[in-house]
Design a protein around this motif. Sequence first.
Motif, PDB file in Angstrom:
ATOM      1  N   THR A  85     -16.537 -27.498  11.039  1.00  0.00           N
ATOM      2  CA  THR A  85     -15.230 -27.724  11.828  1.00  0.00           C
ATOM      3  C   THR A  85     -14.959 -27.090  12.183  1.00  0.00           C
TER       4      THR A  85
ATOM      5  N   GLU B 212     -14.311 -30.119  19.591  1.00  0.00           N
ATOM      6  CA  GLU B 212     -14.962 -30.329  18.466  1.00  0.00           C
ATOM      7  C   GLU B 212     -16.522 -31.710  18.233  1.00  0.00           C
TER       8      GLU B 212
ATOM      9  N   LYS C 161     -21.524 -35.220   7.928  1.00  0.00           N
ATOM     10  CA  LYS C 161     -20.857 -35.195   6.930  1.00  0.00           C
ATOM     11  C   LYS C 161     -21.040 -36.112   5.825  1.00  0.00           C
TER      12      LYS C 161
ATOM     13  N   TYR D 272     -10.929 -35.127   7.141  1.00  0.00           N
ATOM     14  CA  TYR D 272     -10.533 -35.079   8.613  1.00  0.00           C
ATOM     15  C   TYR D 272      -9.313 -35.427   9.360  1.00  0.00           C
TER      16      TYR D 272
ATOM     17  N   ASP E 109      -6.044 -32.590  10.321  1.00  0.00           N
ATOM     18  CA  ASP E 109      -5.819 -32.437  10.686  1.00  0.00           C
ATOM     19  C   ASP E 109      -4.163 -32.654  10.807  1.00  0.00           C
TER      20      ASP E 109
ATOM     21  N   TYR F  30      -8.340 -41.138  13.403  1.00  0.00           N
ATOM     22  CA  TYR F  30      -9.654 -41.081  12.308  1.00  0.00           C
ATOM     23  C   TYR F  30      -9.991 -41.102  10.973  1.00  0.00           C
TER      24      TYR F  30
ATOM     25  N   ILE G  62     -15.451 -35.187  14.109  1.00  0.00           N
ATOM     26  CA  ILE G  62     -15.374 -34.506  12.738  1.00  0.00           C
ATOM     27  C   ILE G  62     -15.631 -33.246  12.402  1.00  0.00           C
ATOM     28  N   CYS G  63     -16.834 -32.968  13.048  1.00  0.00           N
ATOM     29  CA  CYS G  63     -17.466 -31.723  12.531  1.00  0.00           C
ATOM     30  C   CYS G  63     -18.919 -31.856  13.661  1.00  0.00           C
TER      31      CYS G  63
END
Length: 342
Positions: free
Chosen positions: A115, A155, A216, A250, A254, A274, A287-288
């Motif tokens: 991330t 991101e 993920k 995530y 955040d 999210y 998210i990554c």
Amino acid sequence: MRYLLVVSLVILIILGGITGYVLLFENSQQGELKEYVLIVEKGDNLYTIAKKLKSNGIIESEFAFVILGRLWGIDRKLVPTAYKFNNAMSVFKIVDDIANERIYTIKVTVPEGSTMYQIDKIFAEKGLIERGDILRVVTNRSIVEKYGIKSDRLEGYLFPSTYFVPFYYKGKPVEIVDMMVKAFFRKVNRVEYERMARDVGLTFEQAVTLASIIEKEAGKPKEEKYLVSSVFHNRLKRRIQLASCATVIYGLVDKGIWHDNNLKKWHLSYDTPYNTYIRVGLPKSPICNPSLESLKAAVMPANTDYLYFVSKNDGTHIFSKTYKEHMEYVRIYQIDYWKYRR
């Protein structure tokens, strides 16, 4: 008389040759080994660089450096960057390194699925930035817009790879982020990827977001990524929540409320942009930073009717089409599995 003059001239030439050789090819510096990182700034020339090297004990003769530098033509190649030298190196070696652009770099590995928070930490631990520097850059709207990305952050577009980062980028997070985003677009042809995304009902940005979730959620075999992708595509088409724990986590990160790496029941109902347990559709942004394989899987899902998958606790998953079948696999691979290992 003439004979003495000729002999004297020969001796002077020999001495001059020896002196030149020592100045250019040997380094007569004595004592402790010194290392010095030469930072070439905009506007530097052979004379300013020679002064830096001399004042830091790397060379003895500025004149020898300037003359050899001109012969090598490095005065026409100087650009802002950094080199690492020591006082055991000859002037010839130093000039040769500059001429051949053997710049000083630091090796940084960004794992697939990292991330932006993890990337910020990785670069800070390498001493290239201060903590938070990259986060400030990747969430700067004007910088995001520069790349034509419709998001509030970069991101997903910081390509995971091993980088040899120019030392000159130390303290320059904008350049570091730019390096990673450009790496992403070298790997991903935007026009082609946008077309492939459109063919499966997604925008360019949505495809990258989906790829980040696949990264993920999928197991070790790369083939699984395409099966996981099919599950999420099928759910999106039926307007069923994606129910991805990775998106929930995530969102908590955040918000700054993910601390003990332990997903609790109440987390699943905590609303963030999210949380795909309570919101239908994709989260608002990736998210990554996904691998190339996950990016491919997002726009090339396997052709299945799967709606569910559950971990088999060995790095792989088992997939199912109905909720009843899924719950049976949950009992076998989760409830019973962990009950007998207590």
